[in-house]
Design a protein around this motif. Structure first.
Motif, PDB file in Angstrom:
ATOM      1  N   LEU A  62      -7.751   9.023   6.006  1.00  0.00           N
ATOM      2  CA  LEU A  62      -7.798   8.166   4.824  1.00  0.00           C
ATOM      3  C   LEU A  62      -8.089   6.723   5.230  1.00  0.00           C
ATOM      4  CD1 LEU A  62      -4.763   9.491   2.737  1.00  0.00           C
ATOM      5  CD2 LEU A  62      -7.156   9.507   2.005  1.00  0.00           C
ATOM      6  N   PRO A  63      -8.803   5.974   4.386  1.00  0.00           N
ATOM      7  CA  PRO A  63      -9.047   4.561   4.699  1.00  0.00           C
ATOM      8  C   PRO A  63      -7.755   3.758   4.687  1.00  0.00           C
ATOM      9  CG  PRO A  63      -9.777   5.091   2.471  1.00  0.00           C
ATOM     10  CD  PRO A  63      -9.435   6.395   3.132  1.00  0.00           C
ATOM     11  N   GLU A  64      -7.809   2.560   5.204  1.00  0.00           N
ATOM     12  CA  GLU A  64      -6.621   1.711   5.306  1.00  0.00           C
ATOM     13  C   GLU A  64      -6.079   1.367   3.916  1.00  0.00           C
ATOM     14  OE1 GLU A  64      -3.565   0.073   7.207  1.00  0.00           O
ATOM     15  OE2 GLU A  64      -5.232   1.105   8.166  1.00  0.00           O
ATOM     16  N   MET A  65      -4.807   1.630   3.710  1.00  0.00           N
ATOM     17  CA  MET A  65      -4.094   1.277   2.473  1.00  0.00           C
ATOM     18  C   MET A  65      -2.605   1.383   2.755  1.00  0.00           C
ATOM     19  SD  MET A  65      -4.689   4.756   0.177  1.00  0.00           S
ATOM     20  CE  MET A  65      -6.416   4.929   0.615  1.00  0.00           C
ATOM     21  N   ASP A  66      -1.769   0.988   1.814  1.00  0.00           N
ATOM     22  CA  ASP A  66      -0.332   1.068   2.068  1.00  0.00           C
ATOM     23  C   ASP A  66       0.105   2.525   2.191  1.00  0.00           C
ATOM     24  OD1 ASP A  66       1.269   1.900  -0.616  1.00  0.00           O
ATOM     25  OD2 ASP A  66      -0.546   0.775  -1.118  1.00  0.00           O
ATOM     26  N   PHE A  67       1.206   2.737   2.891  1.00  0.00           N
ATOM     27  CA  PHE A  67       1.645   4.081   3.275  1.00  0.00           C
ATOM     28  C   PHE A  67       1.890   4.982   2.059  1.00  0.00           C
ATOM     29  CE2 PHE A  67       4.884   7.191   4.654  1.00  0.00           C
ATOM     30  CZ  PHE A  67       4.216   7.753   5.722  1.00  0.00           C
ATOM     31  N   VAL A  68       2.585   4.484   1.048  1.00  0.00           N
ATOM     32  CA  VAL A  68       2.911   5.310  -0.117  1.00  0.00           C
ATOM     33  C   VAL A  68       1.643   5.705  -0.877  1.00  0.00           C
ATOM     34  CG1 VAL A  68       4.132   5.374  -2.330  1.00  0.00           C
ATOM     35  CG2 VAL A  68       5.241   4.381  -0.326  1.00  0.00           C
ATOM     36  N   SER A  69       0.672   4.808  -0.931  1.00  0.00           N
ATOM     37  CA  SER A  69      -0.599   5.152  -1.586  1.00  0.00           C
ATOM     38  C   SER A  69      -1.289   6.289  -0.845  1.00  0.00           C
ATOM     39  CB  SER A  69      -1.517   3.924  -1.645  1.00  0.00           C
ATOM     40  OG  SER A  69      -0.996   2.942  -2.518  1.00  0.00           O
ATOM     41  N   LYS A  70      -1.179   6.305   0.473  1.00  0.00           N
ATOM     42  CA  LYS A  70      -1.745   7.411   1.246  1.00  0.00           C
ATOM     43  C   LYS A  70      -1.056   8.725   0.880  1.00  0.00           C
ATOM     44  CE  LYS A  70      -3.701   5.356   5.430  1.00  0.00           C
ATOM     45  NZ  LYS A  70      -3.756   5.470   6.905  1.00  0.00           N
ATOM     46  N   ILE A  71       0.249   8.660   0.683  1.00  0.00           N
ATOM     47  CA  ILE A  71       0.993   9.857   0.297  1.00  0.00           C
ATOM     48  C   ILE A  71       0.517  10.351  -1.062  1.00  0.00           C
ATOM     49  CG2 ILE A  71       3.272  10.841  -0.186  1.00  0.00           C
ATOM     50  CD1 ILE A  71       2.702  10.083   2.769  1.00  0.00           C
ATOM     51  N   PHE A  72       0.281   9.426  -1.995  1.00  0.00           N
ATOM     52  CA  PHE A  72      -0.211   9.814  -3.316  1.00  0.00           C
ATOM     53  C   PHE A  72      -1.580  10.490  -3.204  1.00  0.00           C
ATOM     54  CE2 PHE A  72       2.328   6.166  -5.478  1.00  0.00           C
ATOM     55  CZ  PHE A  72       3.492   6.906  -5.359  1.00  0.00           C
ATOM     56  N   HIS A  73      -2.438   9.983  -2.332  1.00  0.00           N
ATOM     57  CA  HIS A  73      -3.749  10.599  -2.134  1.00  0.00           C
ATOM     58  C   HIS A  73      -3.592  12.017  -1.572  1.00  0.00           C
ATOM     59  CE1 HIS A  73      -6.966   7.696  -3.044  1.00  0.00           C
ATOM     60  NE2 HIS A  73      -6.053   6.773  -2.800  1.00  0.00           N
TER      61      HIS A  73
END
Length: 247
Positions: free
Chosen positions: A114-125
């Protein structure tokens, strides 16, 4: 127990859809039950197996519960005069692991890419891509972190495991994700039950009344310290869920 499924359906159905199709072969009942700790159960009445899913929970939770119950139907030793035992810790961990393997295979690679983003947003993805609940994704990532000795990932998972996410549908929409996954479906569907068990409407109403009664009894018994054999919550509190999961 032998499952007879149309190969074409199994080839093209998504994993969540496939789980529902399998449970429909057993006469699945889908109904909303306003209890966030009651995800589903397998009831047995007069020799008939009745899987039940709580559609008042988010769809992601329903999908995970569906595969959890399929494990019990296929691999568990079910005596058809009682419910599957809730306090059989080993079997429940096996069922959780089975559900995760059906829905979350490859989530570690997806997360890393996944591209760089905050950790929780990665979990949502990850939730959106694999159609799975928040904590189920975190547990799978934690297991990957243990195996790969990724201390940073282990720390991040622990930091957000018990995070109370307010208005998750809104968070999904801001990320451009389909928020229906984290909303209840409130589906009421007993057509599979009626088709499989070929019972009259009056008999079905009696079965449904028994299901609701047992659901209420399970809540009362848990409050008073007793155990009724129904499905547990999606995952246990962290980190005990990790120490008991088996492959």
């Amino acid at each position: 127990m032998k499952l007879q499924m149309n190969p074409a359906i199994m080839k093209f159905a998504s994993r969540p859809q496939l789980a529902l199709l399998i449970l429909q072969e057993f006469g699945l009942i889908q109904m909303p039950i306003e209890d966030k700790f009651w995800s589903g159960a397998i009831f047995v009445k007069n020799g008939k197996i009745i899987p039940v899913l709580n559609t008042a929970l988010p769809r992601a939770n329903q999908y995970f519960t569906a595969w959890h119950e399929i494990y019990h139907l296929i691999f568990d030793k079910v005596s058809f005069d009682h419910f599957i035992e809730r306090d059989n810790t080993m079997e429940e961990r096996k069922a959780e692991c089975f559900a995760a393997s059906m829905l979350l295979t490859g989530v570690d690679r997806y997360f890393i890419e996944l591209p760089e983003m905050d950790f929780v947003s990665k979990i949502f993805h990850c939730m959106s891509a694999f159609q799975d609940p928040y904590k189920a994704v975190l547990v799978s990532l934690y297991e990957y972190a243990l195996q790969s000795e990724n201390e940073t990932l282990k720390k991040r998972v622990k930091e957000v495991f018990d995070l109370e996410v307010e208005n998750m549908p809104q968070k999904f929409r801001k990320l451009g994700l389909d928020d229906s996954l984290v909303k209840p479906s409130y589906v009421i569907n007993a057509s599979s039950f009626l088709g499989v068990h070929s019972c009259s409407p009056s008999l079905f109403r009696r079965y449904l009344s028994q299901v609701v009664f047992n659901m209420k009894l399970s809540v009362l018994s848990s409050m008073s310290g007793f155990h009724l054999e129904v499905a547990p919550p999606i995952v246990s509190p962290f980190p005990s869920v990790l120490s008991h999961r088996v492959l």
